[in-house]
Design a protein around this motif. Structure first.
Motif, PDB file in Angstrom:
ATOM      1  N   LEU A   8      41.343  80.997 -15.039  1.00  0.00           N
ATOM      2  CA  LEU A   8      40.383  82.046 -14.695  1.00  0.00           C
ATOM      3  C   LEU A   8      39.656  82.567 -15.930  1.00  0.00           C
ATOM      4  O   LEU A   8      38.462  82.832 -15.884  1.00  0.00           O
ATOM      5  N   VAL A   9      40.366  82.692 -17.035  1.00  0.00           N
ATOM      6  CA  VAL A   9      39.732  83.179 -18.272  1.00  0.00           C
ATOM      7  C   VAL A   9      38.689  82.170 -18.759  1.00  0.00           C
ATOM      8  O   VAL A   9      37.634  82.562 -19.249  1.00  0.00           O
ATOM      9  N   LYS A  10      38.970  80.894 -18.593  1.00  0.00           N
ATOM     10  CA  LYS A  10      38.006  79.865 -18.980  1.00  0.00           C
ATOM     11  C   LYS A  10      36.805  79.873 -18.037  1.00  0.00           C
ATOM     12  O   LYS A  10      35.664  79.696 -18.463  1.00  0.00           O
ATOM     13  N   LYS A  18      39.143  92.464 -18.750  1.00  0.00           N
ATOM     14  CA  LYS A  18      39.315  93.056 -17.417  1.00  0.00           C
ATOM     15  C   LYS A  18      40.388  92.299 -16.634  1.00  0.00           C
ATOM     16  O   LYS A  18      41.182  92.906 -15.905  1.00  0.00           O
ATOM     17  N   ILE A  19      40.459  90.986 -16.799  1.00  0.00           N
ATOM     18  CA  ILE A  19      41.493  90.186 -16.138  1.00  0.00           C
ATOM     19  C   ILE A  19      42.868  90.665 -16.592  1.00  0.00           C
ATOM     20  O   ILE A  19      43.756  90.906 -15.767  1.00  0.00           O
ATOM     21  N   HIS A  20      43.026  90.834 -17.898  1.00  0.00           N
ATOM     22  CA  HIS A  20      44.311  91.293 -18.429  1.00  0.00           C
ATOM     23  C   HIS A  20      44.657  92.686 -17.902  1.00  0.00           C
ATOM     24  O   HIS A  20      45.790  92.935 -17.470  1.00  0.00           O
ATOM     25  N   GLU A  21      43.682  93.582 -17.910  1.00  0.00           N
ATOM     26  CA  GLU A  21      43.909  94.946 -17.419  1.00  0.00           C
ATOM     27  C   GLU A  21      44.362  94.943 -15.960  1.00  0.00           C
ATOM     28  O   GLU A  21      45.335  95.616 -15.601  1.00  0.00           O
ATOM     29  N   LEU A  22      43.640  94.195 -15.129  1.00  0.00           N
ATOM     30  CA  LEU A  22      43.947  94.199 -13.705  1.00  0.00           C
ATOM     31  C   LEU A  22      45.269  93.499 -13.396  1.00  0.00           C
ATOM     32  O   LEU A  22      45.966  93.888 -12.459  1.00  0.00           O
ATOM     33  N   LYS A  23      45.616  92.486 -14.167  1.00  0.00           N
ATOM     34  CA  LYS A  23      46.914  91.833 -13.967  1.00  0.00           C
ATOM     35  C   LYS A  23      48.048  92.825 -14.191  1.00  0.00           C
ATOM     36  O   LYS A  23      49.087  92.742 -13.543  1.00  0.00           O
ATOM     37  N   ARG A  31      48.757  89.259  -7.817  1.00  0.00           N
ATOM     38  CA  ARG A  31      49.248  88.250  -6.868  1.00  0.00           C
ATOM     39  C   ARG A  31      48.205  87.158  -6.646  1.00  0.00           C
ATOM     40  O   ARG A  31      48.523  85.969  -6.629  1.00  0.00           O
ATOM     41  N   LEU A  32      46.945  87.558  -6.456  1.00  0.00           N
ATOM     42  CA  LEU A  32      45.867  86.579  -6.293  1.00  0.00           C
ATOM     43  C   LEU A  32      45.743  85.707  -7.539  1.00  0.00           C
ATOM     44  O   LEU A  32      45.558  84.492  -7.443  1.00  0.00           O
ATOM     45  N   PHE A  33      45.856  86.327  -8.700  1.00  0.00           N
ATOM     46  CA  PHE A  33      45.779  85.591  -9.966  1.00  0.00           C
ATOM     47  C   PHE A  33      46.906  84.567 -10.052  1.00  0.00           C
ATOM     48  O   PHE A  33      46.682  83.415 -10.430  1.00  0.00           O
ATOM     49  N   GLU A  34      48.107  84.974  -9.681  1.00  0.00           N
ATOM     50  CA  GLU A  34      49.262  84.065  -9.718  1.00  0.00           C
ATOM     51  C   GLU A  34      49.059  82.904  -8.736  1.00  0.00           C
ATOM     52  O   GLU A  34      49.331  81.750  -9.069  1.00  0.00           O
ATOM     53  N   ASP A  35      48.561  83.216  -7.548  1.00  0.00           N
ATOM     54  CA  ASP A  35      48.289  82.165  -6.558  1.00  0.00           C
ATOM     55  C   ASP A  35      47.241  81.184  -7.090  1.00  0.00           C
ATOM     56  O   ASP A  35      47.388  79.970  -6.936  1.00  0.00           O
ATOM     57  N   TYR A  36      46.186  81.716  -7.700  1.00  0.00           N
ATOM     58  CA  TYR A  36      45.136  80.872  -8.278  1.00  0.00           C
ATOM     59  C   TYR A  36      45.728  79.944  -9.338  1.00  0.00           C
ATOM     60  O   TYR A  36      45.478  78.734  -9.336  1.00  0.00           O
ATOM     61  N   HIS A  37      46.539  80.504 -10.211  1.00  0.00           N
ATOM     62  CA  HIS A  37      47.163  79.732 -11.289  1.00  0.00           C
ATOM     63  C   HIS A  37      48.086  78.650 -10.719  1.00  0.00           C
ATOM     64  O   HIS A  37      48.056  77.502 -11.177  1.00  0.00           O
ATOM     65  N   ASP A  38      48.877  78.989  -9.710  1.00  0.00           N
ATOM     66  CA  ASP A  38      49.788  78.024  -9.094  1.00  0.00           C
ATOM     67  C   ASP A  38      49.022  76.869  -8.447  1.00  0.00           C
ATOM     68  O   ASP A  38      49.409  75.703  -8.585  1.00  0.00           O
ATOM     69  N   ILE A  39      47.945  77.195  -7.737  1.00  0.00           N
ATOM     70  CA  ILE A  39      47.152  76.150  -7.089  1.00  0.00           C
ATOM     71  C   ILE A  39      46.467  75.286  -8.135  1.00  0.00           C
ATOM     72  O   ILE A  39      46.415  74.056  -8.002  1.00  0.00           O
ATOM     73  N   ASP A  40      45.947  75.887  -9.198  1.00  0.00           N
ATOM     74  CA  ASP A  40      45.316  75.102 -10.262  1.00  0.00           C
ATOM     75  C   ASP A  40      46.325  74.131 -10.874  1.00  0.00           C
ATOM     76  O   ASP A  40      46.004  72.964 -11.098  1.00  0.00           O
ATOM     77  N   ASN A  41      47.547  74.598 -11.114  1.00  0.00           N
ATOM     78  CA  ASN A  41      48.595  73.718 -11.650  1.00  0.00           C
ATOM     79  C   ASN A  41      48.918  72.576 -10.695  1.00  0.00           C
ATOM     80  O   ASN A  41      49.125  71.442 -11.123  1.00  0.00           O
ATOM     81  N   ALA A  42      48.960  72.870  -9.393  1.00  0.00           N
ATOM     82  CA  ALA A  42      49.234  71.829  -8.400  1.00  0.00           C
ATOM     83  C   ALA A  42      48.128  70.780  -8.403  1.00  0.00           C
ATOM     84  O   ALA A  42      48.403  69.572  -8.348  1.00  0.00           O
ATOM     85  N   VAL A  43      46.881  71.222  -8.492  1.00  0.00           N
ATOM     86  CA  VAL A  43      45.749  70.289  -8.541  1.00  0.00           C
ATOM     87  C   VAL A  43      45.847  69.405  -9.779  1.00  0.00           C
ATOM     88  O   VAL A  43      45.676  68.180  -9.699  1.00  0.00           O
ATOM     89  N   ILE A  44      46.156  69.996 -10.909  1.00  0.00           N
ATOM     90  CA  ILE A  44      46.284  69.237 -12.160  1.00  0.00           C
ATOM     91  C   ILE A  44      47.386  68.194 -12.035  1.00  0.00           C
ATOM     92  O   ILE A  44      47.204  67.034 -12.433  1.00  0.00           O
TER      93      ILE A  44
END
Length: 79
Positions: A8-10, A18-23, A31-44
């Protein structure tokens, strides 16, 4: 083939702070950020051949990642 991460930062470098603050302060965003990260890892993992799956499943993961990115962007824009 070069496999590119979609952190997301990239993807949204203008919102790095703002991403860091909201996390740290917004559980829904975190939670949305974690889900995004998990799905990105699965795609990779699938694109690197570490895991095998159908093309349809890979496409569904990419669509989920995009939907989460849209939700996260909306929250960031309105924060």
């Amino acid at each position: 083939m070069i496999i590119e991460r979609h952190s997301l930062v990239k993807e949204l470098p203008e919102f790095k702070e703002k991403i860091h603050e909201l996390k740290m302060s917004d559980k829904h965003f975190a939670r949305l950020f974690e889900d995004y990260h998990d799905i990105d890892n699965a795609v990779i993992r699938i694109e690197e051949g570490i895991e095998n799956t159908s093309d349809d499943y890979l496409e569904s993961l990419k669509k989920q990642r995009l939907q989460l990115k849209d939700q996260l962007y909306s929250i960031l824009k309105n924060a």
